[in-house]
Design an enzyme around this catalytic site. Structure first.
Site, short mmCIF file in Angstrom:
data_model
loop_
_atom_site.label_atom_id
_atom_site.label_comp_id
_atom_site.label_asym_id
_atom_site.label_seq_id
_atom_site.Cartn_x
_atom_site.Cartn_y
_atom_site.Cartn_z
CG MET A 46 -13.30 -2.18 -0.74
SD MET A 46 -14.75 -1.84 0.30
CE MET A 46 -14.92 -3.43 1.12
CG ASN A 47 -7.22 -3.52 -2.34
OD1 ASN A 47 -7.55 -3.04 -3.41
ND2 ASN A 47 -6.05 -3.26 -1.80
CG ASP A 48 -5.28 -2.52 1.48
OD1 ASP A 48 -5.59 -3.66 1.13
OD2 ASP A 48 -4.14 -2.06 1.36
CB SER A 113 -3.04 1.46 1.38
OG SER A 113 -4.02 0.58 0.89
CG ASP A 173 0.57 0.25 2.21
OD1 ASP A 173 0.21 0.74 1.13
OD2 ASP A 173 0.81 -0.98 2.35
C1 FRU Z 1 -2.30 -4.30 0.70
C2 FRU Z 1 -1.80 -3.54 -0.52
C3 FRU Z 1 -1.03 -2.31 -0.09
C4 FRU Z 1 -1.15 -1.42 -1.28
C5 FRU Z 1 -2.56 -1.71 -1.75
C6 FRU Z 1 -2.74 -1.61 -3.24
O1 FRU Z 1 -3.40 -5.10 0.43
O2 FRU Z 1 -1.02 -4.39 -1.33
O3 FRU Z 1 0.31 -2.56 0.29
O4 FRU Z 1 -0.97 -0.07 -0.97
O5 FRU Z 1 -2.86 -3.02 -1.30
O6 FRU Z 1 -4.09 -1.69 -3.56
#
Ligand code: FRU
Length: 497
Positions: A46-48, A113, A173
């Site tokens: 999991m990220n953003d 994102s 994003d």
């Molecule tokens: C930020 C990012 C965003 C991108 C996403 C990819 O952490 O690099 O710019 O959309 O993560 O997972």
């Protein structure tokens, strides 16, 4: 489990396979560092935070997700919701890479994102389709749902098929919001070494007009602004812009506060500072809830860090939800939401504890790895140069994370060099003593995280730490003289999972 669905099978087949993957993978997790009361993926990466919205009586939180592995891979949108910002329910994966515009690159591909809006009762997601090596590499796309769970990609995708300039470093994003009858979108952008937030407007979410940059780096704020979020806060034209600037280490997050003009689409910056001074706070996003509160959640990790939980079958936490407000001077304040009090269990209180130079004082009943601590030092009556607290201490004293306040420097530090597995490092933030001569620090300890709040909302420090689960000691200290721990309130916090 590997993804074996082919492109012809369509989006829903990818979703079904993704859900099967996280359900299977979630049975194989090592629980050692799993968090007790923070949002985290059921398994995998999991990220953003994405698509944060209060919709249909729930707080929805989508997130960048690879359900197949605890590594960054083809990005899906995971989905969870909550009625109270404390207890979270995992829902089926919302988006999977499946189209020409979000699938196919070797290293990087997927539904990157973005944000969510309520389009006349239709929950609509706006995200970046990313395909490495393709031209254009990043485009903006829509997906919608009538039941809030199953999402269909729009046949008009991509709705923004190219960036304003052919040569650019990042175009992604999108964060969309409505003002009057119009939709506004801010997109993260970088060109010629300058990070920017660029604006588009639309009347129907499908056809978008480019309006130029709302704000851009003055040369010191990074070469690409990931995950911009621009929203009204306070009165009149007051707005706040949150950004995750690339390539200005060690700074990883900033807020700009000022005014936004909806006619010219320009942001006039009056203040700029860090949102959080820790190592593990990135890509924050906000929502407006039914009580009119602006709530922020960020990814509680950082790109490039050692991530010990990856070896355990999962990666990533979200910070506690924090309410944002503007102070009278126009600067930002953030406070953990009061709903978190629902987690409080056993309470221990202490008062007037004398701290002598370099003695480590423990308090009966105060230990653990899932705690809230509300600590007040009385600095009107001290001749010490530092006061502080060590948390997650090992029995033999060799391991701990130290939070110390330098009275002489008026700075607070969180030192995790002896904190366990994972990266070390010392976070620091400026912090004047309160007008009444006291220093109040609130700490939220979870099994592999520490969040610190101080300065009446001015300062937050968020770090991941990976101590031995047995290391649960807490001790208070002063250095260079004596001091007084005025009051302490400690609560054990229950698990939401
Ligand atoms: C930020 C990012 C965003 C991108 C996403 C990819 O952490 O690099 O710019 O959309 O993560 O997972």
């Amino acid at each position: 489990m590997k993804n074996t669905v082919s492109k012809q099978d369509g989006h829903q087949a990818f979703i079904a396979q993704a859900e099967k993957a996280w359900r299977e993978n979630s049975k194989k997790l090592d629980e050692t560092y799993r968090l007790h009361y923070h949002m985290m993926p059921p398994a995998g990466w999991m990220n953003d935070p994405n698509g944060m919205i209060y919709f249909d009586g729930h707080y929805h939180l989508f997130y960048q997700h690879d359900p197949y592995q605890a590594k960054q891979g083809p990005m899906h949108w995971g989905h969870a919701r909550s009625k109270d910002l404390v207890h979270w329910e995992h829902l089926p994966v919302a988006l999977a890479p499946s189209g020409e515009y979000d699938m196919g690159g070797n290293a990087g591909q997927g539904c990157w994102s973005g944000s969510a809006v309520d389009n006349n009762g239709v929950l609509t997601l706006i995200y970046t389709g990313h395909v490495d090596g393709k031209t254009p590499e990043e485009v903006q796309c829509l997906a919608a749902s009538t039941d809030g769970v199953t999402f269909h990609k729009h046949t008009a995708n991509p709705v923004i098929g190219d960036s304003p300039d052919a040569e650019r470093f990042g175009f992604r994003d999108p964060k969309v919001w409505k003002h009057g009858e119009k939709w506004y979108m801010i997109v993260g952008y970088g060109k010629d070494g300058i990070g920017k937030g660029i604006i588009y407007t639309s009347s129907d979410l499908l056809s978008w007009d480019y309006q130029g940059a709302a704000a851009e780096s003055d040369g010191t704020m990074g070469d690409m602004w990931e995950c911009p979020d621009l929203f009204p806060l306070g009165t009149d034209h007051q707005h706040v812009l949150l950004i995750s600037p690339m390539n200005i280490a060690p700074v990883k997050n900033l807020y700009l506060a000022g005014n936004f003009d909806y006619d010219s689409c320009r942001f006039e910056q009056k203040h700029a500072a860090q949102i959080d001074y820790g190592f593990d706070f990135y890509a924050p996003q906000t929502l407006l809830d039914d009580k009119g509160r602006r709530i922020m959640i960020a990814w509680m990790n950082i790109w490039g860090a050692t991530m010990p939980e990856q070896a355990h079958g999962w990666l990533g936490g979200m910070t506690l939800p924090r309410e944002l407000t503007l102070a009278e001077d126009g600067t930002l304040r953030s406070h953990p939401v009061p709903e978190l009090a629902a987690l409080r269990g056993l309470h221990t209180a202490a008062a007037d504890v004398a701290l002598t130079d370099n003695e480590f004082v423990t308090i009966d009943g105060v230990r653990g790895d899932s705690l809230e601590l509300d600590i007040v030092y009385d600095l009107a009556v001290t001749d010490a140069s530092e006061v502080g607290v060590r948390v997650r201490c090992s029995e033999d004293g060799s391991g701990y994370t130290e939070i110390r306040y330098s009275i002489t420097e008026q700075k607070i530090y969180m030192d995790r060099n002896l904190g366990g597995e994972g990266d070390g490092g010392v976070s620091e933030a400026p912090l004047p003593v309160q007008a009444d001569g006291r220093l109040r620090i609130r700490l939220f300890l979870d099994r592999s995280s520490i969040e610190l709040f101080a300065g009446e909302g001015r300062i937050a420090i968020t770090n991941r730490v990976y101590p031995n689960p047995k290391d649960t000691g807490i001790s208070f200290f002063a250095r260079g003289g004596t001091a007084k721990l005025d009051t302490l309130d400690a609560w054990e916090l229950s698990s939401v999972w």
